[in-house]
Write a protein that holds these residues in place. Structure first.
Motif, PDB file in Angstrom:
ATOM      1  N   ASN A 125       0.859  -1.190   0.000  1.00 21.97           N
ATOM      2  CA  ASN A 125       0.000   0.000   0.000  1.00 21.97           C
ATOM      3  C   ASN A 125       0.891   1.233   0.000  1.00 21.97           C
ATOM      4  N   ILE A 126       1.771   1.276  -0.998  1.00 24.89           N
ATOM      5  CA  ILE A 126       2.796   2.316  -1.014  1.00 24.89           C
ATOM      6  C   ILE A 126       2.188   3.715  -1.153  1.00 24.89           C
ATOM      7  N   ASN A 127       1.094   3.842  -1.920  1.00 27.94           N
ATOM      8  CA  ASN A 127       0.460   5.156  -2.081  1.00 27.94           C
ATOM      9  C   ASN A 127      -0.080   5.669  -0.755  1.00 27.94           C
ATOM     10  N   GLY A 128      -0.811   4.793  -0.053  1.00 29.33           N
ATOM     11  CA  GLY A 128      -1.387   5.197   1.223  1.00 29.33           C
ATOM     12  C   GLY A 128      -0.324   5.461   2.279  1.00 29.33           C
ATOM     13  N   TYR A 129       0.747   4.651   2.248  1.00 26.82           N
ATOM     14  CA  TYR A 129       1.814   4.815   3.242  1.00 26.82           C
ATOM     15  C   TYR A 129       2.482   6.182   3.109  1.00 26.82           C
ATOM     16  N   TYR A 130       2.866   6.542   1.880  1.00 27.64           N
ATOM     17  CA  TYR A 130       3.575   7.809   1.704  1.00 27.64           C
ATOM     18  C   TYR A 130       2.630   9.006   1.738  1.00 27.64           C
ATOM     19  N   ALA A 131       1.347   8.782   1.461  1.00 34.71           N
ATOM     20  CA  ALA A 131       0.373   9.863   1.651  1.00 34.71           C
ATOM     21  C   ALA A 131       0.275  10.220   3.129  1.00 34.71           C
ATOM     22  N   ASP A 132       0.251   9.178   3.976  1.00 30.86           N
ATOM     23  CA  ASP A 132       0.191   9.427   5.421  1.00 30.86           C
ATOM     24  C   ASP A 132       1.483  10.080   5.906  1.00 30.86           C
ATOM     25  N   MET A 133       2.631   9.616   5.386  1.00 30.12           N
ATOM     26  CA  MET A 133       3.904  10.218   5.773  1.00 30.12           C
ATOM     27  C   MET A 133       3.943  11.694   5.381  1.00 30.12           C
ATOM     28  N   TRP A 134       3.466  11.997   4.175  1.00 34.24           N
ATOM     29  CA  TRP A 134       3.486  13.383   3.685  1.00 34.24           C
ATOM     30  C   TRP A 134       2.599  14.278   4.545  1.00 34.24           C
ATOM     31  N   ARG A 135       1.407  13.797   4.880  1.00 28.46           N
ATOM     32  CA  ARG A 135       0.437  14.639   5.581  1.00 28.46           C
ATOM     33  C   ARG A 135       0.700  14.748   7.077  1.00 28.46           C
ATOM     34  N   ASN A 136       1.270  13.687   7.682  1.00 27.57           N
ATOM     35  CA  ASN A 136       1.328  13.653   9.143  1.00 27.57           C
ATOM     36  C   ASN A 136       2.727  13.533   9.740  1.00 27.57           C
ATOM     37  N   GLU A 137       3.704  13.065   8.965  1.00 23.32           N
ATOM     38  CA  GLU A 137       5.003  12.761   9.545  1.00 23.32           C
ATOM     39  C   GLU A 137       6.118  13.682   9.054  1.00 23.32           C
ATOM     40  N   TRP A 138       6.202  13.885   7.757  1.00 27.79           N
ATOM     41  CA  TRP A 138       7.327  14.617   7.198  1.00 27.79           C
ATOM     42  C   TRP A 138       7.244  16.112   7.515  1.00 27.79           C
ATOM     43  N   SER A 139       8.408  16.680   7.761  1.00 31.14           N
ATOM     44  CA  SER A 139       8.483  18.121   8.022  1.00 31.14           C
ATOM     45  C   SER A 139       8.366  18.897   6.706  1.00 31.14           C
ATOM     46  N   ASP A 140       8.163  20.190   6.809  1.00 31.36           N
ATOM     47  CA  ASP A 140       8.090  21.028   5.612  1.00 31.36           C
ATOM     48  C   ASP A 140       9.402  21.006   4.835  1.00 31.36           C
ATOM     49  N   GLU A 141      10.504  20.833   5.529  1.00 27.38           N
ATOM     50  CA  GLU A 141      11.806  20.802   4.865  1.00 27.38           C
ATOM     51  C   GLU A 141      11.904  19.602   3.906  1.00 27.38           C
ATOM     52  N   ILE A 142      11.399  18.453   4.357  1.00 35.09           N
ATOM     53  CA  ILE A 142      11.440  17.259   3.492  1.00 35.09           C
ATOM     54  C   ILE A 142      10.532  17.461   2.287  1.00 35.09           C
TER      55      ILE A 142
END
Length: 237
Positions: A125-142
């Motif tokens: 579920n790579i799309n859902g995994y990185y969507a969650d990372m983008w919205r909730n985990e990754w900083s603005d710098e990333i």
């Protein structure tokens, strides 16, 4: 006059190797050297990511933990390969070390297979995994790195958790999100990790195969020397 007969211990301590045993020993040392080389490569990769000040996209996409675990693999391979090469120098006397070496290789192969399966299941579920990372985990710098380098804004679209200060988001003509740049980069990085783990597993299997041949040859040689010892005992009786 009684014939002097060598003891079983003296026969075993002889440096001479039977031709088949010597061949198996050379093959085993070759694969152990390859195993040692894998350890050096893994240690170098892990050390690079530990010391790198700017790990780039890969540390965020794959996670730094997975990359740095290569340090553990490298040290494990180097220690184990050294043990195997030491045991192969006197295989008849150090058969227990050879068995230990085999067990340690089998253990790390099992661990690498488990790690590969864990990485693979995450990509289902790579799309859902990185969507969650983008919205909730990754900083603005990333996210800013992906947006500026991928010429995109947000994840699915420019309205999906964008970094407003990025040059791409300031450009109103860019409407597409960064999902594809992130996914393509992740898949590319995972391929390298899979290739490394598979290579390590194949070298480990080569070591196990050659060590089995060496142990079989050593067992045959041991039986021959025991027979010689019994022969000398009968002659001396």
């Amino acid at each position: 006059m009684a014939l002097a007969r060598p003891t079983t211990e003296a026969l075993i301590d002889r440096p001479h190797m039977a031709p088949m045993q010597a061949k198996a020993s050379r093959m085993f040392r070759f694969w152990s050297a390859a195993y040692l080389a894998c350890g050096l490569v893994a240690l170098s990769v892990g050390a690079y990511y530990i010391n790198a000040k700017d790990e780039g996209h890969r540390a965020f996409v794959v996670t730094a933990y997975i990359l740095r675990i290569y340090v553990f693999l490298g040290l494990y391979f180097i220690t184990n390969a050294t043990l195997g090469i030491f045991a192969s120098m006197a295989p008849l006397k150090r058969k227990r070390l050879l068995y230990c070496y085999t067990a340690l290789i089998a253990l790390i192969i099992f661990i690498m297979v488990v790690v590969s399966i864990c990485i693979w299941t995450r990509t289902l579920n790579i799309n859902g995994y990185y969507a969650d990372m983008w919205r909730n985990e990754w900083s603005d710098e990333i996210k800013l790195m992906f947006e500026d380098q991928g010429q995109c804004c947000g994840f699915l679209s420019r309205n999906d958790s964008p970094v407003a200060s990025s040059a791409s988001c300031k450009d109103e003509s860019i409407q597409h999100g960064c999902m594809y740049p992130v996914i393509f980069y992740a898949q590319h990085s995972h391929r390298y990790i899979y290739a490394g783990l598979i290579s390590f597993c194949l070298v480990g299997l080569g070591c196990i195969a050659t060590i089995m041949l060496l142990i079989i040859d050593c067992s045959s040689e041991h039986r021959v020397r025991l027979s010689q010892s019994h022969y000398w005992r009968k002659r001396a009786a």
